[in-house]
Motif scaffolding. Sequence first.
Motif, PDB file in Angstrom:
ATOM      1  N   ALA A  99      28.357 -20.935 -13.031  1.00 13.20           N
ATOM      2  CA  ALA A  99      28.134 -19.546 -12.619  1.00 13.20           C
ATOM      3  C   ALA A  99      28.452 -18.594 -13.772  1.00 13.20           C
ATOM      4  O   ALA A  99      29.406 -18.804 -14.518  1.00 13.20           O
ATOM      5  CB  ALA A  99      29.005 -19.215 -11.410  1.00 13.20           C
ATOM      6  N   ARG A 100      27.640 -17.542 -13.914  1.00 11.87           N
ATOM      7  CA  ARG A 100      27.850 -16.533 -14.949  1.00 11.87           C
ATOM      8  C   ARG A 100      27.666 -15.142 -14.369  1.00 11.87           C
ATOM      9  O   ARG A 100      26.856 -14.937 -13.471  1.00 11.87           O
ATOM     10  CB  ARG A 100      26.864 -16.716 -16.104  1.00 11.87           C
ATOM     11  N   GLU A 101      28.435 -14.214 -14.928  1.00 12.08           N
ATOM     12  CA  GLU A 101      28.241 -12.811 -14.565  1.00 12.08           C
ATOM     13  C   GLU A 101      28.441 -11.938 -15.793  1.00 12.08           C
ATOM     14  O   GLU A 101      29.230 -12.255 -16.686  1.00 12.08           O
ATOM     15  CB  GLU A 101      29.200 -12.403 -13.450  1.00 12.08           C
ATOM     16  N   VAL A 102      27.712 -10.840 -15.849  1.00 12.80           N
ATOM     17  CA  VAL A 102      27.800  -9.905 -16.961  1.00 12.80           C
ATOM     18  C   VAL A 102      29.059  -9.067 -16.811  1.00 12.80           C
ATOM     19  O   VAL A 102      29.369  -8.582 -15.720  1.00 12.80           O
ATOM     20  CB  VAL A 102      26.558  -8.992 -16.992  1.00 12.80           C
ATOM     21  N   THR A 103      29.795  -8.905 -17.903  1.00 12.88           N
ATOM     22  CA  THR A 103      31.014  -8.090 -17.855  1.00 12.88           C
ATOM     23  C   THR A 103      30.776  -6.651 -18.301  1.00 12.88           C
ATOM     24  O   THR A 103      31.599  -5.781 -18.039  1.00 12.88           O
ATOM     25  CB  THR A 103      32.103  -8.699 -18.763  1.00 12.88           C
TER      26      THR A 103
ATOM     27  N   LEU B  29      30.002 -12.557 -21.373  1.00 13.85           N
ATOM     28  CA  LEU B  29      29.752 -12.998 -20.004  1.00 13.85           C
ATOM     29  C   LEU B  29      30.968 -13.748 -19.484  1.00 13.85           C
ATOM     30  O   LEU B  29      31.717 -14.349 -20.264  1.00 13.85           O
ATOM     31  CB  LEU B  29      28.530 -13.912 -19.944  1.00 13.85           C
ATOM     32  N   ARG B  30      31.136 -13.739 -18.180  1.00 15.05           N
ATOM     33  CA  ARG B  30      32.189 -14.544 -17.573  1.00 15.05           C
ATOM     34  C   ARG B  30      31.562 -15.791 -16.965  1.00 15.05           C
ATOM     35  O   ARG B  30      30.673 -15.699 -16.118  1.00 15.05           O
ATOM     36  CB  ARG B  30      32.949 -13.755 -16.505  1.00 15.05           C
ATOM     37  N   GLU B  31      32.020 -16.947 -17.424  1.00 14.89           N
ATOM     38  CA  GLU B  31      31.507 -18.226 -16.934  1.00 14.89           C
ATOM     39  C   GLU B  31      32.575 -18.865 -16.054  1.00 14.89           C
ATOM     40  O   GLU B  31      33.769 -18.802 -16.375  1.00 14.89           O
ATOM     41  CB  GLU B  31      31.174 -19.133 -18.119  1.00 14.89           C
ATOM     42  N   THR B  32      32.147 -19.487 -14.948  1.00 14.65           N
ATOM     43  CA  THR B  32      33.090 -20.074 -13.994  1.00 14.65           C
ATOM     44  C   THR B  32      32.697 -21.515 -13.700  1.00 14.65           C
ATOM     45  O   THR B  32      31.536 -21.815 -13.430  1.00 14.65           O
ATOM     46  CB  THR B  32      33.101 -19.267 -12.677  1.00 14.65           C
TER      47      THR B  32
ATOM     48  N   SER C 298      37.736 -19.535 -14.685  1.00 17.29           N
ATOM     49  CA  SER C 298      36.861 -18.591 -15.377  1.00 17.29           C
ATOM     50  C   SER C 298      37.357 -18.302 -16.786  1.00 17.29           C
ATOM     51  O   SER C 298      38.555 -18.356 -17.058  1.00 17.29           O
ATOM     52  CB  SER C 298      36.773 -17.272 -14.595  1.00 17.29           C
TER      53      SER C 298
ATOM     54  N   THR D 203      35.669 -16.172 -20.691  1.00 19.53           N
ATOM     55  CA  THR D 203      34.572 -15.377 -21.235  1.00 19.53           C
ATOM     56  C   THR D 203      33.881 -16.118 -22.370  1.00 19.53           C
ATOM     57  O   THR D 203      34.497 -16.889 -23.105  1.00 19.53           O
ATOM     58  CB  THR D 203      35.081 -14.026 -21.752  1.00 19.53           C
TER      59      THR D 203
END
Length: 266
Positions: free
Chosen positions: A161-165, A179-182, A188, A190
Amino acid sequence: MIAGVFAALCLSTAGAHAADEREAAAKTLVSAGLPVWLAQAGAFTADMTAIETATERSAHGLAATLPRTCDLARMNRDLCGVKLVRIPSTSMAPALLVKDTVAVLQKDFGAVRRGDVLVHNAKYQGAASPTTLGITRVIGMPGDTVEIHAGEVLVNGKPLAREVTGETYSDDTFSAAVLRETTPEGRSYTIAMPDPRPRTQADDFGPVTVPADKYFVMGDNRYNSLDSRFPDMFNEDGFVAQPDVVGVAASVLAAGDKERIGLTLR
């Protein structure tokens, strides 16, 4: 009932005492070295208030990651198994930057887990020394299948999973989105991803199955790291063998950016 409450109180008191011991042990180590580590990071200061604040931050972060058996006596005896490492490159940016001083647990860290930052012996093709220290993050555990498509990492067929910070990382050569990767386990961290992405071997890879007693590793600075995606240039087969693991990175003891001092990594 009373006996149960008394036992719980004793456990709580013992736990608080152990935490205090770890904090004191951490402060002993940090107090002795921090001024030098800050100077090495290009952040020398003669401001004693700033040094005291940085010492508190650094010691608190270290104490949170030290083994339960760490106290002042053990710190004086064997540094509670801690090894000090200075970061030599940008391959682990944005979490770890050049000239950071990092505490590495050489023992008492338990089993290696996905998401850990490993410090390990490494062989890089063309390097002047046959073996050097590598610093990379565990992505694939023994038995996992790892593949990469358009820069996206899949483990056992499922993307991390990734999300933009909304943050960016930049140095003298390039700029990248943070990006934050989990991991599937919920850990998690970055990573730095340039936009647009360069088309390299790092962009599409695998699938490969991680052998027993080995790990698939990557740098957080995804397009500026020599790691398991380059098996012809890294450790001969691209993996990190368990006997080559020196330890697991625990916390940032000193950094040029005071806000990163005390950052825990595990």
